[in-house]
Scaffold this motif. Structure first.
Motif, short mmCIF file in Angstrom:
data_model
loop_
_atom_site.label_atom_id
_atom_site.label_comp_id
_atom_site.label_asym_id
_atom_site.label_seq_id
_atom_site.Cartn_x
_atom_site.Cartn_y
_atom_site.Cartn_z
N TRP A 237 0.82 -1.21 0.00
CA TRP A 237 0.00 0.00 0.00
C TRP A 237 0.86 1.27 0.00
N ALA A 238 1.90 1.30 0.84
CA ALA A 238 2.74 2.49 0.95
C ALA A 238 3.46 2.78 -0.36
N ALA A 239 3.83 1.74 -1.10
CA ALA A 239 4.55 1.95 -2.36
C ALA A 239 3.70 2.70 -3.38
N GLY A 240 2.39 2.56 -3.29
CA GLY A 240 1.51 3.24 -4.25
C GLY A 240 0.68 4.35 -3.65
N VAL A 357 7.98 3.46 12.43
CA VAL A 357 8.48 3.46 11.06
C VAL A 357 7.75 4.56 10.29
N TRP A 358 8.47 5.62 9.94
CA TRP A 358 7.87 6.74 9.22
C TRP A 358 7.90 6.48 7.72
N GLN A 359 6.78 6.69 7.06
CA GLN A 359 6.72 6.63 5.60
C GLN A 359 7.31 7.92 5.03
N MET A 360 8.31 7.81 4.18
CA MET A 360 8.93 8.97 3.56
C MET A 360 8.44 9.08 2.12
N GLY A 361 9.21 9.72 1.26
CA GLY A 361 8.83 9.86 -0.14
C GLY A 361 7.95 11.06 -0.39
N GLY A 362 7.34 11.10 -1.57
CA GLY A 362 6.51 12.23 -1.93
C GLY A 362 7.30 13.52 -2.01
N ALA A 363 6.75 14.59 -1.44
CA ALA A 363 7.40 15.90 -1.51
C ALA A 363 8.72 15.93 -0.76
N VAL A 364 8.90 15.06 0.23
CA VAL A 364 10.19 15.01 0.93
C VAL A 364 11.31 14.73 -0.06
N ARG A 376 16.47 12.51 1.95
CA ARG A 376 15.47 12.69 0.90
C ARG A 376 15.15 11.39 0.17
N ASP A 377 16.13 10.51 0.06
CA ASP A 377 15.94 9.29 -0.72
C ASP A 377 15.50 8.11 0.12
N ALA A 378 15.39 8.28 1.43
CA ALA A 378 14.99 7.17 2.29
C ALA A 378 13.54 6.78 2.00
N ALA A 379 13.28 5.48 1.99
CA ALA A 379 11.90 5.01 1.86
C ALA A 379 11.19 5.12 3.20
N PHE A 380 11.93 4.84 4.26
CA PHE A 380 11.38 4.90 5.62
C PHE A 380 12.47 5.38 6.56
N THR A 381 12.07 6.01 7.65
CA THR A 381 13.00 6.31 8.72
C THR A 381 12.45 5.73 10.02
N LEU A 382 13.33 5.07 10.76
CA LEU A 382 12.93 4.35 11.97
C LEU A 382 13.42 5.07 13.21
N ASN A 383 12.57 5.12 14.24
CA ASN A 383 13.10 5.39 15.56
C ASN A 383 12.58 4.34 16.52
#
Length: 467
Positions: A237-240, A357-364, A376-383
């Motif tokens: 889902w996140a990929a699309g 797990v943060w969803q990245m992408g889009g305008a970022v 900027r190129d990360a798909a996700f960032t984790l804490n």
């Protein structure tokens, strides 16, 4: 943690110079004035200068230079490693400087460095406008914005720094400087992600974008044994997903949220928290595949005000709890990463710990040319949050977070600087990458060659870095 008796700083002339005031050890308000958001940080400054305006900040910076001090700077006081306080030195406290002025015709907001995200949101949304900023309403604008500024609007409108058009700051030599594209453009670039390395920002100027006051947002919870199916669906889902939605995948014990049955509280769960800023009918379609996965325990997604959704995580990160985080960017939620996350989730003991797990992408990913932000190129960032309400059990939760972070090391692809603890030179460099770091280093050598401002994720002008 300190736990020692602080050594009060000499007057330095500040008591007579400031429009605000100075609090020292032994004063009635000292215990309150020295506290920061992270309760595991127990430091005792020699003085807390509660500044009322830019004049006060200049006086503090001048005094620090005369006395050979290296002040900490406090906006919201929300940093994980406690960068906004210190032992025995000076704290420049900006919390009284929280004026917000919104110009709806120009779509610009001027924001004092002591303002909180909830205050900024309320002021701008009253005009149908917004600046992308965070997920916890009591976070300070300053620290968030200077490091990057992840938030619920990031995939549609980018990071907070992508909307920073100008800033006023006091540099290490005591000068008041206005940084914009027309004046000190390199300094403005450094402030867009380079943290508090270049001076004390007293005011930010942000571009605003139109924002619906209502969004479709909330969380869907599943039992942890459904996690393999949920993550597989989430990954697809996140990929699309459209840019109108930003989501966060969370593994933790169920918190006592409104609308959650008591028998669910404390059980291990996987959740997706989402915010869709488009029309409700579009949101229903865009979120349907995610919400229909497996058999949710409870689905709390629905129409709500954006101001209300901005407080969704407030109860999970209140002032005074003990916080420790380990973080990394990753390129993909591949099967190996998923396996590590699920195995670690089984070991969550504290009801306050979590894997986020943060969803990245889009305008970022699209708005990267004018800032020092690396991810900027990360798909996700984790804490990975090893958190407890008190010191009891904190060491165990912190160790749990570090183990998972180590297990994920082969998948690390950088780190968001605002998620760093006190982790040393290599991790600061990793937050920026070699090219951006060298550019930040050149700027630091120009505006703060003596490293007066070093109580941060530090760009050391000698060429090394330390938190």
């Amino acid at each position: 943690m300190s736990g020692t008796t602080a050594m009060a700083l000499p007057a330095m002339g500040l008591d007579d110079l400031l429009h605000g005031d100075v609090v020292r050890p032994g004063d009635a308000e000292y215990e309150t004035a020295r506290r920061v958001w992270n309760g595991s940080i127990d430091r005792r400054p020699g003085a807390v200068a509660r500044c009322a305006d830019e004049h006060d900040v200049v006086a503090c910076v001048d005094a620090a230079a005369r006395e050979g001090l290296h002040p900490a700077v406090r906006g919201g006081g929300h940093s994980f490693p406690g960068a906004s306080t210190c032992d025995d030195d000076l704290v420049i406290d900006l919390r009284r400087m929280r004026r917000i002025e919104v110009d709806p015709d120009r779509r610009v907001a001027r924001v004092g460095a002591g303002a909180l995200l909830g205050e900024l949101d309320a002021a701008t949304l009253a005009h149908g406008l917004s600046v992308p900023a965070g997920i916890v309403s009591h976070t300070g604008v300053a620290g968030l914005a200077l490091g990057g500024g992840l938030g619920w609007q990031q995939r549609r409108h980018g990071l907070t720094i992508d909307h920073l058009r100008a800033a006023t700051l006091v540099t290490a030599d005591g000068h008041l400087v206005h940084a914009s594209e027309d004046s000190e453009p390199e300094l403005l670039w450094g402030l867009r992600g380079g943290g508090g390395n270049f001076g004390v920002v007293t005011e930010f100027e942000f571009d605003l974008h139109p924002m619906r006051p209502a969004v479709t947002a909330g969380a869907v919870f599943w039992p942890l044994d459904a996690a393999p199916e949920v993550i597989e669906r989430y990954r697809e889902w996140a990929a699309g997903a459209t840019d109108e939605v930003t989501s966060i995948l969370v593994l933790r014990r169920m918190p006592p949220l409104e609308g959650v049955p008591a028998e669910f509280v404390g059980t291990l769960v996987i959740a997706v928290v989402a915010c869709h800023s488009g029309p409700p009918e579009v949101a229903e379609v865009d979120l349907a595949a995610l919400r229909s996965c497996a058999n949710p325990m409870i689905d709390l997604i629905g129409p709500t005000s954006f101001l209300q959704h901005q407080t969704f995580f407030d109860a999970s990160y209140p002032h005074g709890w003990h916080y420790s985080v380990k973080a990394c960017d990753i390129g993909a939620l591949d099967d190996d990463v998923i396996g590590l996350l699920l195995a670690a989730a089984e070991g969550i003991r504290s009801p306050r710990s979590s894997i986020v797990v943060w969803q990245m992408g889009g305008a970022v990913a699209r708005l990267g040319s004018g800032s020092a932000f690396r991810g900027r190129d990360a798909a996700f960032t984790l804490n990975i949050n090893g958190n407890t309400e008190t010191a009891s059990g904190f060491a165990d939760e912190r160790a749990w977070a570090r183990r998972l972070w180590e297990d994920l090391r082969p998948h690390h692809a950088g780190v968001y600087v605002n998620f760093l603890m006190d982790e040393g030179a290599d991790r600061v460099r990793d937050a920026y990458g070699p090219d951006v770091y060298e550019r930040l280093l050149a700027l630091k050598r120009r505006v703060d060659p003596e490293n007066r401002f070093r109580r941060n994720q530090n760009i050391d002008p000698d060429g090394s870095a330390s938190a």
